[in-house]
Every structure is written in C-alpha cells, then in structure tokens.
Design an enzyme around this catalytic site. Structure first.
Site, PDB file in Angstrom:
ATOM      1  N   THR A  30       0.813  -1.222   0.000  1.00 32.96           N
ATOM      2  CA  THR A  30       0.000   0.000   0.000  1.00 32.96           C
ATOM      3  C   THR A  30       0.847   1.272   0.000  1.00 32.96           C
ATOM      4  O   THR A  30       1.967   1.249   0.492  1.00 32.96           O
ATOM      5  CB  THR A  30      -0.867  -0.055   1.269  1.00 32.96           C
ATOM      6  OG1 THR A  30      -1.744  -1.152   1.129  1.00 32.96           O
ATOM      7  CG2 THR A  30      -1.641   1.215   1.513  1.00 32.96           C
TER       8      THR A  30
ATOM      9  N   ARG B 207     -14.018  -7.390   0.277  1.00 31.74           N
ATOM     10  CA  ARG B 207     -13.287  -7.076   1.517  1.00 31.74           C
ATOM     11  C   ARG B 207     -12.848  -5.602   1.522  1.00 31.74           C
ATOM     12  O   ARG B 207     -12.339  -5.094   0.540  1.00 31.74           O
ATOM     13  CB  ARG B 207     -12.063  -7.985   1.633  1.00 31.74           C
ATOM     14  CG  ARG B 207     -11.217  -7.745   2.885  1.00 31.74           C
ATOM     15  CD  ARG B 207      -9.989  -6.904   2.596  1.00 31.74           C
ATOM     16  NE  ARG B 207      -9.111  -6.781   3.754  1.00 31.74           N
ATOM     17  CZ  ARG B 207      -8.068  -5.960   3.806  1.00 31.74           C
ATOM     18  NH1 ARG B 207      -7.773  -5.202   2.790  1.00 31.74           N
ATOM     19  NH2 ARG B 207      -7.329  -5.892   4.891  1.00 31.74           N
ATOM     20  N   ILE B 208     -13.063  -4.927   2.623  1.00 33.37           N
ATOM     21  CA  ILE B 208     -12.612  -3.548   2.768  1.00 33.37           C
ATOM     22  C   ILE B 208     -11.596  -3.506   3.896  1.00 33.37           C
ATOM     23  O   ILE B 208     -11.843  -4.042   4.983  1.00 33.37           O
ATOM     24  CB  ILE B 208     -13.813  -2.609   3.047  1.00 33.37           C
ATOM     25  CG1 ILE B 208     -14.700  -2.547   1.788  1.00 33.37           C
ATOM     26  CG2 ILE B 208     -13.345  -1.222   3.448  1.00 33.37           C
ATOM     27  CD1 ILE B 208     -16.009  -1.805   1.977  1.00 33.37           C
ATOM     28  N   GLY B 209     -10.464  -2.903   3.651  1.00 34.53           N
ATOM     29  CA  GLY B 209      -9.416  -2.812   4.669  1.00 34.53           C
ATOM     30  C   GLY B 209      -9.447  -1.472   5.385  1.00 34.53           C
ATOM     31  O   GLY B 209     -10.470  -0.786   5.405  1.00 34.53           O
TER      32      GLY B 209
ATOM     33  N   THR C 188      -0.246   1.536   7.162  1.00 36.38           N
ATOM     34  CA  THR C 188      -0.112   0.395   6.269  1.00 36.38           C
ATOM     35  C   THR C 188       0.147  -0.863   7.093  1.00 36.38           C
ATOM     36  O   THR C 188       0.722  -0.799   8.165  1.00 36.38           O
ATOM     37  CB  THR C 188       1.039   0.608   5.263  1.00 36.38           C
ATOM     38  OG1 THR C 188       1.262  -0.622   4.579  1.00 36.38           O
ATOM     39  CG2 THR C 188       2.327   1.022   5.940  1.00 36.38           C
ATOM     40  N   GLY C 189      -0.296  -1.998   6.539  1.00 32.16           N
ATOM     41  CA  GLY C 189      -0.129  -3.259   7.262  1.00 32.16           C
ATOM     42  C   GLY C 189      -1.416  -4.043   7.189  1.00 32.16           C
ATOM     43  O   GLY C 189      -2.222  -3.838   6.268  1.00 32.16           O
ATOM     44  N   GLU C 190      -1.624  -4.924   8.113  1.00 37.12           N
ATOM     45  CA  GLU C 190      -2.834  -5.749   8.082  1.00 37.12           C
ATOM     46  C   GLU C 190      -4.040  -4.905   8.477  1.00 37.12           C
ATOM     47  O   GLU C 190      -4.186  -4.481   9.625  1.00 37.12           O
ATOM     48  CB  GLU C 190      -2.683  -6.929   9.043  1.00 37.12           C
ATOM     49  CG  GLU C 190      -3.775  -7.952   8.862  1.00 37.12           C
ATOM     50  CD  GLU C 190      -3.768  -8.959   9.978  1.00 37.12           C
ATOM     51  OE1 GLU C 190      -2.876  -9.829   9.994  1.00 37.12           O
ATOM     52  OE2 GLU C 190      -4.637  -8.869  10.853  1.00 37.12           O
ATOM     53  N   GLY C 191      -4.904  -4.662   7.487  1.00 36.14           N
ATOM     54  CA  GLY C 191      -6.015  -3.736   7.679  1.00 36.14           C
ATOM     55  C   GLY C 191      -6.916  -4.084   8.842  1.00 36.14           C
ATOM     56  O   GLY C 191      -7.389  -3.198   9.561  1.00 36.14           O
TER      57      GLY C 191
HETATM   58  N1  ASP Z   1      -3.526  -1.944   4.871  1.00 38.37           N
HETATM   59  C1  ASP Z   1      -3.743  -2.566   3.611  1.00 38.37           C
HETATM   60  C2  ASP Z   1      -4.989  -3.424   3.693  1.00 38.37           C
HETATM   61  O1  ASP Z   1      -5.182  -4.104   4.671  1.00 38.37           O
HETATM   62  C3  ASP Z   1      -2.603  -3.422   3.145  1.00 38.37           C
HETATM   63  C4  ASP Z   1      -1.229  -2.794   3.210  1.00 38.37           C
HETATM   64  O2  ASP Z   1      -1.022  -1.818   3.923  1.00 38.37           O
HETATM   65  O3  ASP Z   1      -0.320  -3.271   2.522  1.00 38.37           O
HETATM   66  O4  ASP Z   1      -5.730  -3.437   2.760  1.00 38.37           O
END
Ligand code: ASP
Length: 322
Positions: free
Chosen positions: A193, A221-223, A243-246
């Site tokens: 991201t 899916r919505i992050g 950024t990371g696991e939404g």
């Molecule tokens: N945060 C983003 C999501 O979960 C993924 C990412 O940051 O790489 O969609």
C-alpha cells in the site's frame, strides 16, 4: 509560519530477504515522489493538493500495491480503495471496490469536494466516477504478471498476504525449500500500500492512502486504507497514513489514536506514534507515517521494515526500508 514537511510510505510488510533490485526499485520510486512533493511544497501548494498528487504518482507506478500493480482478489480481479483527508476543516473522502478508476485517490478527493457524502463504494462509486468524467481503464490495466504469480503462490499456500515470504507448502511444484517456484523467487515481494502525509508552509496537514488491499482477499473485503480514523486521518494537530494488516489497523483505530494522543494528552508527534503502536496494535502487524502541524515528521512500525521516506523544508531528505 512553520516549515513544510512530507512523509511517504510504500507499505509496512517487508521480507527481510527482499531481493536487492526490488529494494532499489522501491527506493527509486519513493525518492521520486518525495522530490515531486517537496518541489510542490516549495512552490506553496496546499497540503491536500500535494498528498493527492504524490499518491497519484504512486498509483500510476506498478512497483507498489495501488492503482496499476494492485493486489488481486481470490478471483484474480482488482478492487481498489483510497481515502484523503484535509486537516483544515477535517474534510474527508473515501472510495472502495473500484474496478476501473485509474487514480482512486483522485476519486476520493472528488467525493470530498463534489459529493454530499464522505464514502462511496462499488457500483455507486464507479457511477460517480463516470459522472465526474475521471479517467477509467479496463480492469486488466491494473493486473501485472508478477501479481498473477503471487496470487498463485498465495493460493497454493492458502494464505491472504500482506507481507513476508509466502510459506511454501510441501506439495508445491518446486518442493519445500526450493529457491524458485513458478519462476518467482521465494523471497516474495508482496506488493504494498502507499500513503502520504504532509504539513504545508501554512501549517495545514493532510493525508492520503491508496491500496489494492491484500493479495488473495475475498471480493468485497474492505481494509483500513479507506476508513477514516483507521488507515488515514488528518486534523490541525497532525496527519497520518497507515499500512499493514487492515483488520488489525481497524481494530486499533490507529491513525485517529495518534491524533487523539496529541490533542488530548498534549504528546509530541513521535511519542504519540510510539505509544499508539506499542499499546494499541497487535505485534508485527503494521506501521504508519505522520507529520504534525508544527512541522515534525515521524515514522513507526512493528513489522520487519516499512518502505518510507521524508523530506523537510530544513533540507532533510531520506528514504529507508528497515
Ligand atoms: N492496509 C492494507 C490493507 O489491509 C494493506 C497494506 O497496507 O499493505 O488493505
């Protein structure tokens, strides 16, 4: 007058054995974006215009996971999402489920500026895009060969990816521990991201985030990236892009948490970032970039690394991964 500052990120999930050429490509793109943002800020552009411009540039480049180069759904399609927030007046716009809009961040900006709403998704967002006359392309424009390969690996590993290497199933064609699988190195560069946070010369803050989401995600899916307060936030005190696991970022309302610590506890930016990550976020899940209305710029992450860069009016200009 405060000095302007800009921070950019290209994702927080970094494989420790990321191939050197991928590291180089990421550094090159981040440096280019910083230079673009810095020159606009030098010319007196407003924070909200600069974050939109920088994220558009990142969306157009396939190196990161936004616009062209977006992560793929289970079905091999692209569903993109983005948000933007102008700290001046706390105005915001967000979009999800885009399949044809070339620059999702600019549609988020139009939601903010020209719709009565703050968040549009799927068919309604696509329809709004057409009403506004924004550039649209076929879904295949966003799909890269590399991401098709990664989706295949993610499916073999039965995994939804946001970072690190793909676990190699015993049954895979190249065998466990092999250095290549399906022609791709096992050291997978999971696409990441992008985001930008800016404070302009007048002390106004803005942030924007854009993504294709997680590789092998379910359709629909919505992050966190389009969710104001989770992946993106801006107010008078600061601007933040995560950024990371939404799912983990949404649970911790990470971006808003940083702002709340500054507003209610009077914390400095870096202290607020460190606290939010340590106390609110699950270990190994995410990172963020932030700027304050006073011209500070800060990073924080609890993953192995985060593609990031920052520049200030005082002449600081740096790009880092680890
Ligand atoms: N945060 C983003 C999501 O979960 C993924 C990412 O940051 O790489 O969609």
């Amino acid at each position: 007058m405060v000095g302007w500052a800009i921070a950019v990120h290209g994702g927080a999930g970094v494989d420790p054995s990321l191939p050197a050429e991928r590291q180089e490509a990421a550094r090159r793109v981040l440096s280019r974006c910083l230079a673009l943002g810095a020159s606009a800020l030098r010319a007196g552009r407003a924070a909200v215009d600069v974050v939109e411009m920088v994220v558009r540039d990142l969306e157009t480049d396939p190196v990161f996971n936004s616009g062209r180069g977006s992560a793929l759904t289970r079905d091999g399609t692209v569903e993109m999402e983005a948000s933007i927030m102008d700290g001046r007046g706390r105005r915001c716009g967000a979009v999800s489920g885009l399949t044809t809009v070339k620059n999702p961040v600019s549609l988020a900006r139009l939601v903010m500026d020209r719709s009565p709403h703050s968040y549009l998704a799927f068919d309604g967002a696509e329809e709004f895009a057409r009403q506004q006359g924004v550039e649209v392309v076929d879904n295949s424009y966003f799909v890269t060969d590399e991401n098709v390969g990664m989706l295949k690996l993610a499916k073999e590993a039965n995994s939804i990816l946001y970072d690190y290497r793909v676990p190699i199933p015993e049954t895979c064609s190249a065998g466990a521990g092999a250095l290549q699988m399906n022609g791709l190195p096992i050291s997978i560069y999971a696409p990441e991201t992008v985001g930008c946070a800016v404070v302009d010369a007048n002390g106004h803050c803005a942030a924007a985030t854009s993504t294709g989401g997680l590789m092998n995600k379910m359709r629909g899916r919505i992050g966190d990236s389009p969710v104001i307060g989770a992946g993106t936030y801006a107010c008078g005190a600061c601007a933040v892009s995560c950024t990371g696991e939404g799912e983990a970022i949404i649970r911790s309302t990470l971006a808003r948490e940083v702002a709340a610590l500054m507003e209610y506890k009077g914390m400095q930016l870096q202290d607020a970032v460190d606290w939010a990550i340590k106390e609110r976020l699950d270990e190994g899940k995410a990172g963020l970039i932030a700027v304050s209305g006073d011209g500070e710029v800060a990073f924080g992450f609890n993953t192995v690394g985060m593609f990031r860069g920052r520049a200030t009016e005082q002449g600081l200009m740096e790009v880092a991964i680890w």
